[in-house]
Design a protein around this motif. Structure first.
Motif, PDB file in Angstrom:
ATOM      1  N   ASP A  32      -4.274   3.324  -5.619  1.00 45.27           N
ATOM      2  CA  ASP A  32      -4.612   3.327  -7.046  1.00 45.27           C
ATOM      3  C   ASP A  32      -4.434   4.694  -7.691  1.00 45.27           C
ATOM      4  OD1 ASP A  32      -5.577   1.785  -9.339  1.00 45.27           O
ATOM      5  OD2 ASP A  32      -7.312   3.112  -9.251  1.00 45.27           O
ATOM      6  N   ARG A  91      -1.327   0.974 -18.360  1.00 42.55           N
ATOM      7  CA  ARG A  91      -0.265   1.788 -17.765  1.00 42.55           C
ATOM      8  C   ARG A  91       1.093   1.392 -18.334  1.00 42.55           C
ATOM      9  NH1 ARG A  91      -2.645   1.570 -11.546  1.00 42.55           N
ATOM     10  NH2 ARG A  91      -4.526   2.792 -12.005  1.00 42.55           N
ATOM     11  N   THR A 112       5.506   1.965 -11.234  1.00 41.67           N
ATOM     12  CA  THR A 112       5.086   1.305  -9.999  1.00 41.67           C
ATOM     13  C   THR A 112       4.989  -0.193 -10.306  1.00 41.67           C
ATOM     14  OG1 THR A 112       2.762   1.791 -10.564  1.00 41.67           O
ATOM     15  CG2 THR A 112       3.864   3.276  -9.031  1.00 41.67           C
ATOM     16  N   SER A 163      -5.000  12.167  -2.998  1.00 42.64           N
ATOM     17  CA  SER A 163      -4.709  12.013  -4.427  1.00 42.64           C
ATOM     18  C   SER A 163      -3.613  12.950  -4.927  1.00 42.64           C
ATOM     19  CB  SER A 163      -5.989  12.265  -5.231  1.00 42.64           C
ATOM     20  OG  SER A 163      -6.472  13.579  -5.005  1.00 42.64           O
ATOM     21  N   ASN A 204       0.819  -1.215   0.000  1.00 38.44           N
ATOM     22  CA  ASN A 204       0.000   0.000   0.000  1.00 38.44           C
ATOM     23  C   ASN A 204       0.855   1.269   0.000  1.00 38.44           C
ATOM     24  OD1 ASN A 204      -2.487   1.373  -0.091  1.00 38.44           O
ATOM     25  ND2 ASN A 204      -2.488   1.670   2.121  1.00 38.44           N
ATOM     26  N   ASP A 256      -0.787  -2.833 -14.621  1.00 38.83           N
ATOM     27  CA  ASP A 256      -1.930  -2.719 -15.507  1.00 38.83           C
ATOM     28  C   ASP A 256      -1.446  -2.549 -16.956  1.00 38.83           C
ATOM     29  OD1 ASP A 256      -3.844  -0.633 -17.016  1.00 38.83           O
ATOM     30  OD2 ASP A 256      -5.049  -1.843 -15.642  1.00 38.83           O
ATOM     31  N   ALA A 306      -0.809   5.354  -8.214  1.00 41.64           N
ATOM     32  CA  ALA A 306      -0.274   4.609  -9.356  1.00 41.64           C
ATOM     33  C   ALA A 306      -0.662   5.270 -10.681  1.00 41.64           C
ATOM     34  CB  ALA A 306      -0.760   3.165  -9.313  1.00 41.64           C
ATOM     35  N   GLN A 307      -1.882   5.795 -10.750  1.00 45.09           N
ATOM     36  CA  GLN A 307      -2.303   6.509 -11.961  1.00 45.09           C
ATOM     37  C   GLN A 307      -1.451   7.752 -12.176  1.00 45.09           C
ATOM     38  OE1 GLN A 307      -6.571   7.241 -12.384  1.00 45.09           O
ATOM     39  NE2 GLN A 307      -6.988   5.537 -11.003  1.00 45.09           N
ATOM     40  N   SER A 344       1.791  -3.615  -3.268  1.00 46.82           N
ATOM     41  CA  SER A 344       0.582  -2.945  -3.743  1.00 46.82           C
ATOM     42  C   SER A 344       0.746  -1.438  -3.601  1.00 46.82           C
ATOM     43  CB  SER A 344      -0.655  -3.430  -2.970  1.00 46.82           C
ATOM     44  OG  SER A 344      -0.528  -3.149  -1.590  1.00 46.82           O
TER      45      SER A 344
END
Length: 212
Positions: free
Chosen positions: A105, A165, A118, A82, A76, A162, A108-109, A102
């Motif tokens: 999210d 990504r 990442t 954000s 995490n 992903d 990571a974006q 992990s």
């Protein structure tokens, strides 16, 4: 945005879970202008004490990891708010890749949109990699996005990312570039739509102000 394919560099272990964006970049520095100076305040409250003296126990302050370009952390990483400036701080400090089990999210974006890899590695593999770095701090870690592999000390691990990504990083695409990558599909759609709904297509007006 620069393409990301592969990096081989010193890696710094941060054996802590739930490192959030406020730890990566404290909120009081969110107003810093985007001039490449966010690296100075990366992990500020972890790297420095109340008198702005370095905390010698913090990994990035240790001599062998000061020039690290890769971070290996607990699960995490980047949770919390954000704030995109957390990614700026890592990049401005020189970090190009974060390896963890992990990630938050949104973090990571934001990382992908700025060229920061990442790499999600299994918890067992991440712990093994951190142990290797603790034993041999000068070890070089190779993060290869093409093969989606992490290599160090004769060992190799596969990481997850992903697919969209991955494509963005490999091509160095921002949001506009992603849209442009569908230019043929867009043109085909517009052409088909003109034939299907000719009445919906605006026409140029003639000299008398009437549509032609």
């Amino acid at each position: 945005m620069d393409k990301f394919t592969c990096i081989a560099a010193i890696a710094c272990p941060l054996p802590t879970e739930n490192i959030d964006t406020d730890q990566i970049l404290p909120a009081r520095y969110l107003k810093l202008p985007r001039k490449g100076e966010h690296g100075k305040v990366l992990f500020y409250d972890l790297r420095f004490d109340a008198e702005a003296n370095e905390r010698p126990e913090f990994p990035l302050n240790r001599p062998h990891w000061r020039e690290a370009k890769i971070i290996v952390a607990g699960r995490n990483f980047g949770g919390g708010s954000s704030r995109e400036a957390a990614v700026y701080a890592l990049l401005d400090f020189g970090i190009r890749c974060v390896i963890a089990p992990s990630f938050g999210d949104i973090f990571a974006q934001n990382a992908t949109k700025n060229g920061l890899l990442t790499a999600a590695l299994g918890e067992t593999e991440t712990n093994a990699l951190m142990s290797m770095l603790e034993r041999e701090p000068a070890s070089i870690v190779t993060a290869d996005l093409v093969s989606q592999s992490i290599a160090c000390g004769g060992q190799q691990f596969q990481f997850a990312i992903d697919p969209s990504r991955r494509d963005r990083l490999l091509n160095g695409w921002d949001d506009f570039d992603v849209t442009r990558s569908f230019r043929k599909e867009i043109a085909d759609f517009r052409s088909a739509d003109r034939k299907r709904r000719p009445w919906a297509v605006p026409h140029a007006r003639g000299a008398g102000g009437m549509a032609s």
